[in-house]
Design a protein around this motif. Structure first.
Motif, PDB file in Angstrom:
ATOM      1  N   ASP A  36       0.828  -1.206   0.000  1.00 12.93           N
ATOM      2  CA  ASP A  36       0.000   0.000   0.000  1.00 12.93           C
ATOM      3  C   ASP A  36       0.864   1.259   0.000  1.00 12.93           C
ATOM      4  O   ASP A  36       0.589   2.223  -0.728  1.00 12.93           O
ATOM      5  N   LYS A  37       1.929   1.258   0.788  1.00 16.23           N
ATOM      6  CA  LYS A  37       2.821   2.415   0.835  1.00 16.23           C
ATOM      7  C   LYS A  37       3.566   2.595  -0.491  1.00 16.23           C
ATOM      8  O   LYS A  37       3.772   3.719  -0.965  1.00 16.23           O
ATOM      9  N   LEU A  38       3.989   1.489  -1.082  1.00 11.99           N
ATOM     10  CA  LEU A  38       4.651   1.558  -2.380  1.00 11.99           C
ATOM     11  C   LEU A  38       3.708   2.126  -3.436  1.00 11.99           C
ATOM     12  O   LEU A  38       4.108   2.929  -4.280  1.00 11.99           O
ATOM     13  N   ALA A  39       2.444   1.691  -3.391  1.00  7.29           N
ATOM     14  CA  ALA A  39       1.466   2.176  -4.368  1.00  7.29           C
ATOM     15  C   ALA A  39       1.248   3.681  -4.226  1.00  7.29           C
ATOM     16  O   ALA A  39       1.136   4.406  -5.223  1.00  7.29           O
ATOM     17  N   GLU A  40       1.207   4.163  -2.985  1.00  4.95           N
ATOM     18  CA  GLU A  40       1.051   5.605  -2.750  1.00  4.95           C
ATOM     19  C   GLU A  40       2.242   6.377  -3.321  1.00  4.95           C
ATOM     20  O   GLU A  40       2.075   7.429  -3.953  1.00  4.95           O
ATOM     21  N   LEU A  41       3.439   5.837  -3.102  1.00  8.52           N
ATOM     22  CA  LEU A  41       4.639   6.505  -3.594  1.00  8.52           C
ATOM     23  C   LEU A  41       4.690   6.475  -5.123  1.00  8.52           C
ATOM     24  O   LEU A  41       5.091   7.464  -5.764  1.00  8.52           O
ATOM     25  N   ALA A  42       4.266   5.367  -5.712  1.00  7.71           N
ATOM     26  CA  ALA A  42       4.238   5.263  -7.171  1.00  7.71           C
ATOM     27  C   ALA A  42       3.264   6.269  -7.771  1.00  7.71           C
ATOM     28  O   ALA A  42       3.544   6.886  -8.810  1.00  7.71           O
ATOM     29  N   GLN A  43       2.123   6.448  -7.114  1.00  7.79           N
ATOM     30  CA  GLN A  43       1.145   7.428  -7.593  1.00  7.79           C
ATOM     31  C   GLN A  43       1.710   8.846  -7.500  1.00  7.79           C
ATOM     32  O   GLN A  43       1.485   9.681  -8.376  1.00  7.79           O
TER      33      GLN A  43
END
Length: 250
Positions: A36-43
């Motif tokens: 979830d944190k990786l997805a936020e950073l990717a966005q």
């Protein structure tokens, strides 16, 4: 522009570094456990940040991820071994063996496996860089540091020995050892309590993740003929502890 692998990329030093590297035009391959944190950073960062959700202590999963990375990105220019953690502050005779093993598996074993997987290609190209994140805990012992300090001492010595092995190549190896740094989950994870973690940084201007990330960026951008062996960072508010002397009751 470079392709850079960062472990522990979802928060703290890793996320701050990813932001700075993407801003300067590099491509970051971010490895971390928290999808979830990786997805936020990717966005937030866009196409130059490529997330890889993986538990670094899971040998099979890590090997699969590294194979995928090498197929998709044949040239890795920089490896930043940032992932690490501390658990507990109990004295050695009272400490949890499970916590000790988790620290060793994350701070040492996973770091060694990733380096072993990516270093040969750097040597074959005669170009590349490994940057390991150590800690002042690896240099200065303190009560409750036991295995955490031991793992970070390993990181420092491993980096120096890599340099010895790589003599004659253009591959560079550096260790960055921060001291007291706020703005991360480090103390919360270690102490298991948000209030206790906050107290560690109370009334102190600690280092920030951006401070550490900026130092790593400087090392990455240093001239190719220059190797930064070891950098130790502390906030001005932190200094060296005096030697402990236990006195018997009179």
């Amino acid at each position: 522009m470079k392709t850079i692998v960062i472990t522990g990329a979802s928060s703290g030093f890793g996320a701050a570094l990813a932001r700075q590297l993407v801003e300067q035009g590099d491509t970051v391959l971010g490895l971390a456990r928290r999808q979830d944190k990786l997805a936020e950073l990717a966005q937030e960062l866009g196409a130059r940040f490529v997330p890889y959700a993986v538990d670094l202590t899971d040998k099979a999963a890590l090997e699969t991820t590294l194979t995928t990375i090498k197929q998709a990105h044949p040239q890795i220019d920089v490896l930043v071994n940032n992932a690490g953690l501390a658990l507990g502050v109990a004295p050695a005779q009272q400490a949890s063996l499970e916590q000790w093993e988790t620290m060793i598996n994350t701070n040492v074993t996973a770091l060694v496996r990733i380096t072993h997987a990516l270093l040969p290609d750097m040597v074959a190209r005669n170009q590349g860089q490994v940057i390991n994140i150590g800690s002042t805990a690896g240099e200065y012992p303190y009560p409750g540091g036991n295995v955490y300090g031991g793992t970070k001492a390993f990181v420092h010595q491993f980096g120096l020995n890599l340099r010895a092995d790589l003599t004659g190549t253009a591959v560079r190896v550096s260790t960055v050892a921060p001291g007291l740094c706020g703005g991360t989950d480090f103390s919360k994870v270690r102490l298991g309590d948000a209030d206790k973690a906050a107290a560690v940084y109370a009334n102190v201007q600690a280092l920030s993740p951006e401070d550490v990330a900026g130092t790593i960026c400087w090392i990455i951008n240093a001239p190719a003929h220059m190797n930064v062996n070891y950098v130790e960072l502390m906030p001005v508010a932190q200094s060296f502890a005096g030697l402990s002397v236990h006195r018997n009751a009179v």
